[in-house]
Design an enzyme around this catalytic site. Structure first.
Site, PDB file in Angstrom:
ATOM      1  N   GLY A   1      36.805  23.686  22.308  1.00  0.00           N
ATOM      2  CA  GLY A   1      37.119  23.249  23.515  1.00  0.00           C
ATOM      3  C   GLY A   1      36.130  23.928  24.935  1.00  0.00           C
TER       4      GLY A   1
ATOM      5  N   GLU B   1      32.505  21.836  23.297  1.00  0.00           N
ATOM      6  CA  GLU B   1      33.674  20.610  24.553  1.00  0.00           C
ATOM      7  C   GLU B   1      32.444  21.274  25.586  1.00  0.00           C
ATOM      8  OE1 GLU B   1      37.210  20.458  22.596  1.00  0.00           O
ATOM      9  OE2 GLU B   1      36.943  18.164  22.430  1.00  0.00           O
TER      10      GLU B   1
ATOM     11  N   GLU C   1      39.241  22.256  15.034  1.00  0.00           N
ATOM     12  CA  GLU C   1      39.970  22.400  15.504  1.00  0.00           C
ATOM     13  C   GLU C   1      40.808  22.224  14.234  1.00  0.00           C
ATOM     14  OE1 GLU C   1      37.600  21.057  17.627  1.00  0.00           O
ATOM     15  OE2 GLU C   1      37.841  21.753  19.625  1.00  0.00           O
TER      16      GLU C   1
ATOM     17  N   ALA D   1      40.022  26.082  23.200  1.00  0.00           N
ATOM     18  CA  ALA D   1      41.558  26.257  24.276  1.00  0.00           C
ATOM     19  C   ALA D   1      42.207  27.379  23.641  1.00  0.00           C
ATOM     20  CB  ALA D   1      41.799  24.941  24.154  1.00  0.00           C
TER      21      ALA D   1
END
Ligand code: CAA
Length: 258
Positions: free
Chosen positions: A109, A112, A132, A66
């Site tokens: 992310g 993911e 993270e 992200a």
């Protein structure tokens, strides 16, 4: 298809290609990228001429997570109410199979996002991880749920709790990726695999993906019931008759996606 600012799309035969293209941020998932990604995938998903999607990035990064710089100033309320990542939930629900062709970093992310696809094909340069906790948060796009289902609780716990990055061969050994190929061959291998999937009957492939997804989202008993009903439904398709006749007649099937 619309012009996008963070990715490129292309159709080759029955395969739709989505290439993430934010090189300045190693394809970090900002709100524009996730919106554009969901929109590009939805357009391919609505097109009967597309039987498989390939999602890829650059040699250096599939996606480095992200977008930390965009996220940094957001509040708990922003995340809970505005949820800038909501389009990724739509992406993860497309009917069309998606192959993630991963070279370079697939972190946070990005890892993911690969796990929201159906098959992960990795270049030998690929690096996976859920870092993270290093940033003071936990994975928020499926890392604590899809990773344990993919590799087992104990390996996933190690990766999520330490934030350690793993290379492609370790990712293959633990079952996160289906195959590792030389980086130079990644897109050719992805195209071969996608073309093979796209040559099958579209409704059969949709049904197979839905049944596979049920295995991740329901109990085994519910999944087995769903599979039994879906298997029976296949016998209403012209492509079931064609596939079995082709076998008996020792020829290749000519599927009409009906
Ligand atoms: N968000 C925003 N920008 C990012 C980024 C990210 N996730 N990852 C890399 N970038 C940017 C860098 O800031 C840098 O930009 P500048 O040149 O403007 O400084 C550019 O991309 C190149 O990156 P580096 O110079 O850091 O490249 P490197 O080769 O030295 O390191 C890296 C590569 C190891 C991937 C490193 O960039 C890195 O650690 N990135 C962050 C990885 C990460 O923590 N991801 C998880 C994000 S949180 C998340 O994903 C939460 C969730 O589950 C929803």
């Amino acid at each position: 298809m619309t012009d996008f600012s963070t990715l490129r799309t292309e159709v080759r035969g029955r395969v739709g290609w989505i290439t993430l293209d934010r090189p300045e941020a190693l394809n970090a998932l900002n709100s524009t990228l996730v919106r554009e990604l969901a929109s590009a995938a939805a357009a391919f998903d609505a097109d009967e001429g597309i039987g498989c999607i390939v999602l890829t990035g650059s040699d250096r990064a599939f996606a480095a997570g992200a977008d930390i710089k965009e996220m940094e100033t957001q509040s708990s309320r922003d995340m809970a109410i505005d949820n800038p990542f909501a389009p990724l939930e739509q992406f993860s629900r497309v009917r069309t199979p998606v192959i993630a062709a991963v070279a370079g970093y697939a972190l946070g992310g990005g890892c993911e996002l690969a796990m929201a696809c159906d098959i992960i094909l990795a270049a030998d340069s690929a690096r996976f991880g859920q870092p993270e906790v290093t940033l003071g948060v936990i994975p928020g796009l499926g890392g604590t749920q899809r990773l344990p289902r993919a590799v087992g609780y104990y390996k996933a716990a190690e990766l999520v709790l330490t934030g350690r990055m793993i290379d492609a061969s370790e990712a293959e050994r633990i079952g996160l990726v289906s195959r590792v190929v030389p980086a130079a061959d990644l897109l050719t291998e992805a195209e071969t695999m996608a073309t093979a999937i796209a040559a099958k009957s579209l409704p059969v492939i949709y049904a197979a993906k839905e049944a596979l997804r049920a295995s991740q989202e329901t109990t085994a008993a519910e999944g087995l019931r769903f599979e039994k009903q879906t298997f029976a439904a296949m016998f209403a398709l012209a492509d079931q008759a064609e596939g079995m006749a082709a076998f008996r007649e020792k020829r290749s099937p000519d599927f009409t996606h009906r």
